[in-house]
Design a protein around this motif. Structure first.
Motif, short mmCIF file in Angstrom:
data_model
loop_
_atom_site.label_atom_id
_atom_site.label_comp_id
_atom_site.label_asym_id
_atom_site.label_seq_id
_atom_site.Cartn_x
_atom_site.Cartn_y
_atom_site.Cartn_z
N SER A 189 0.84 -1.25 -0.03
CA SER A 189 -0.15 -0.02 0.04
C SER A 189 0.77 1.20 -0.09
N ALA A 190 1.91 1.23 0.82
CA ALA A 190 2.84 2.33 0.64
C ALA A 190 3.40 2.68 -0.63
N ARG A 191 3.99 1.51 -1.21
CA ARG A 191 4.37 1.58 -2.56
C ARG A 191 3.47 2.25 -3.54
N LEU A 192 2.29 2.02 -3.46
CA LEU A 192 1.00 2.45 -4.29
C LEU A 192 0.64 3.93 -4.01
N GLY A 193 1.24 4.51 -2.90
CA GLY A 193 0.81 5.66 -2.37
C GLY A 193 -0.42 6.05 -1.86
N ALA A 194 -0.80 4.67 -0.96
CA ALA A 194 -1.98 4.71 -0.35
C ALA A 194 -1.85 3.95 1.08
N PHE A 195 -0.52 4.30 1.77
CA PHE A 195 -0.38 3.53 2.90
C PHE A 195 -1.79 3.33 3.97
N ALA A 196 -1.87 2.02 3.97
CA ALA A 196 -2.72 1.54 5.13
C ALA A 196 -4.15 1.77 4.62
N PHE A 198 -6.78 0.35 2.62
CA PHE A 198 -6.76 -1.02 2.18
C PHE A 198 -8.01 -1.12 1.18
N ASP A 199 -8.94 -0.25 1.41
CA ASP A 199 -9.97 -0.05 0.65
C ASP A 199 -9.86 0.79 -0.55
N ASP A 200 -8.50 1.53 -0.95
CA ASP A 200 -8.22 2.06 -2.04
C ASP A 200 -8.43 1.02 -3.27
N ALA A 201 -8.82 1.63 -4.28
CA ALA A 201 -9.04 0.82 -5.43
C ALA A 201 -7.82 0.34 -6.10
N ALA A 202 -6.64 1.22 -6.14
CA ALA A 202 -5.32 0.56 -6.72
C ALA A 202 -4.94 -0.53 -5.85
N PHE A 203 -4.79 -0.43 -4.50
CA PHE A 203 -4.45 -1.39 -3.77
C PHE A 203 -5.28 -2.66 -3.91
N ALA A 204 -6.56 -2.51 -4.05
CA ALA A 204 -7.69 -3.75 -4.17
C ALA A 204 -7.24 -4.48 -5.59
N ASP A 205 -6.98 -3.59 -6.64
CA ASP A 205 -6.86 -4.31 -7.97
C ASP A 205 -5.37 -5.03 -7.77
N ALA A 206 -4.35 -4.49 -7.03
CA ALA A 206 -2.93 -4.89 -7.11
C ALA A 206 -3.24 -6.35 -6.23
N ALA A 208 -5.82 -8.36 -6.19
CA ALA A 208 -6.57 -9.04 -6.96
C ALA A 208 -5.60 -9.56 -8.15
N ASP A 209 -4.45 -9.02 -8.68
CA ASP A 209 -3.67 -9.25 -9.59
C ASP A 209 -2.63 -10.42 -9.17
N VAL A 210 -1.99 -10.24 -7.77
CA VAL A 210 -1.35 -11.11 -7.25
C VAL A 210 -1.99 -12.58 -6.95
N VAL A 211 -3.29 -12.40 -6.38
CA VAL A 211 -3.85 -13.50 -6.25
C VAL A 211 -4.26 -14.35 -7.80
N ALA A 212 -4.56 -13.47 -8.60
CA ALA A 212 -4.65 -14.02 -10.09
C ALA A 212 -3.38 -14.66 -10.53
N ALA A 213 -2.31 -13.94 -10.39
CA ALA A 213 -1.06 -14.61 -10.68
C ALA A 213 -0.65 -15.76 -9.89
N ALA A 214 -0.89 -16.13 -8.94
CA ALA A 214 -0.63 -17.31 -8.15
C ALA A 214 -1.61 -18.46 -8.81
N HIS A 215 -2.82 -18.00 -8.68
CA HIS A 215 -3.81 -19.14 -9.07
C HIS A 215 -3.89 -19.45 -10.54
N GLY A 216 -3.32 -18.43 -11.16
CA GLY A 216 -3.26 -18.52 -12.75
C GLY A 216 -2.16 -19.15 -13.23
N ALA A 217 -0.97 -19.48 -12.49
CA ALA A 217 0.24 -19.99 -12.86
C ALA A 217 0.16 -21.16 -13.69
N ASP A 218 1.19 -21.57 -14.37
CA ASP A 218 0.97 -23.15 -15.14
C ASP A 218 0.69 -23.97 -13.97
N GLU A 219 1.52 -24.04 -12.90
CA GLU A 219 1.16 -24.98 -11.77
C GLU A 219 0.57 -24.00 -10.59
N PRO A 220 -0.60 -23.80 -10.33
CA PRO A 220 -0.97 -22.77 -9.33
C PRO A 220 -0.36 -23.02 -8.15
#
Length: 270
Positions: A189-196, A198-206, A208-220
């Motif tokens: 959140s700090a790196r995204l300019g929205a420290f703490a 956690f309801d910030d849209a950019a943080f929420a999107d980030a 979601a992107d990490v979860v999608a990366a983990a679960h969408g890997a060739d071997e999740p």
């Protein structure tokens, strides 16, 4: 027990951990005696040196030994995950020689950093981890056996808490030797300019992107995070889509526990 933890993590079981920043073995032993799946021993944001972390690994083992004495062979066993201070090859090697069940690598800025962490965590030919008869190999007594099974038995977690790691999350999740991702909510959140925030849209999107990366890997692979309160734990587990969650930090448990007594006694005085 090591193999069981790594297998459970790779199977994306719903695991719960506890966070230990106080470098006294009593704290690690008390946490490990609770029905948690693993304890994170912090070598980044703490006063702990290598000796402190070694003592805490032993303390978790002591808690497991006591559980077996009380409950027998089927007793719940708590794994140890040691957090390094960063993706440093020499430090990761020394931490793994202590005999933990996993290593958590923070401050990963890129795919190259994550690859270095994975390489440092594995013996050749898969990686570049140095070989020695440390505690993990019973001080040399079981070095050959440990060498053969360590790459399978020891789990490597990579923290995604920087914009560089976020950009490379898909590739990091596909790396051989990376078993799980960990969202560091404060730093991300700090790196995204929205420290703490956690309801910030950019943080929420980030997230979601990490979860999608983990679960969408060739071997999740598994993905998890830290819950900083009992109030936000269900949200971070279910709404964020995490496979595992670390349930709070030891110093916060101390502070909140005493705070509850102070509030109760203050109320009684009224």
């Amino acid at each position: 027990m090591q193999d069981a933890f790594a297998s459970r993590l790779r199977g994306r079981e719903s695991l719960v951990g506890a966070w230990c920043t106080v470098g006294h073995p009593v704290v690690a032993e008390v946490l490990a005696a609770e029905p948690v799946d693993f304890v994170v021993l912090d070598g980044e944001h703490s006063e702990n040196d290598l000796g402190d972390l070694a003592d805490c690994v032993r303390a978790v083992d002591a808690a497991n030994h006591r559980a077996r004495e009380r409950e027998g062979a089927d007793a719940t066993q708590t794994a140890t995950v040691v957090r390094a201070s960063g993706p440093d090859r020499a430090e990761i090697k020394r931490l793994l020689d202590l005999g933990p069940d996993g290593v958590l690598v923070p401050q990963v800025e890129s795919l190259a950093d994550a690859e270095a962490a994975a390489q440092a965590s594995q013996y050749p030919p898969e990686g570049v981890r140095g070989v020695a008869g440390g505690r993990a190999a019973d001080y040399g007594r079981t070095l050959g056996d440990y060498y053969e099974r360590a790459n399978d038995d020891v789990a490597t977690f990579v923290q995604v808490e920087t914009t560089g790691a976020l950009d490379d999350a898909d590739a990091i999740a596909d790396l051989d030797g990376v078993d799980a991702l960990f969202v560091g909510p404060a730093d991300l959140s700090a790196r995204l300019g929205a420290f703490a925030e956690f309801d910030d849209a950019a943080f929420a999107d980030a997230v979601a992107d990490v979860v999608a990366a983990a679960h969408g890997a060739d071997e999740p692979i598994a993905v998890g995070t830290l819950a900083t309160s009992t109030a936000n734990a269900p949200e971070r587990k279910h709404d964020w889509g995490m496979d595992y969650v670390v349930g709070g930090v030891d110093v916060a448990h101390l502070r909140e526990g005493l705070g509850g007594y102070l509030d109760a006694l203050d109320g009684g005085a009224d």
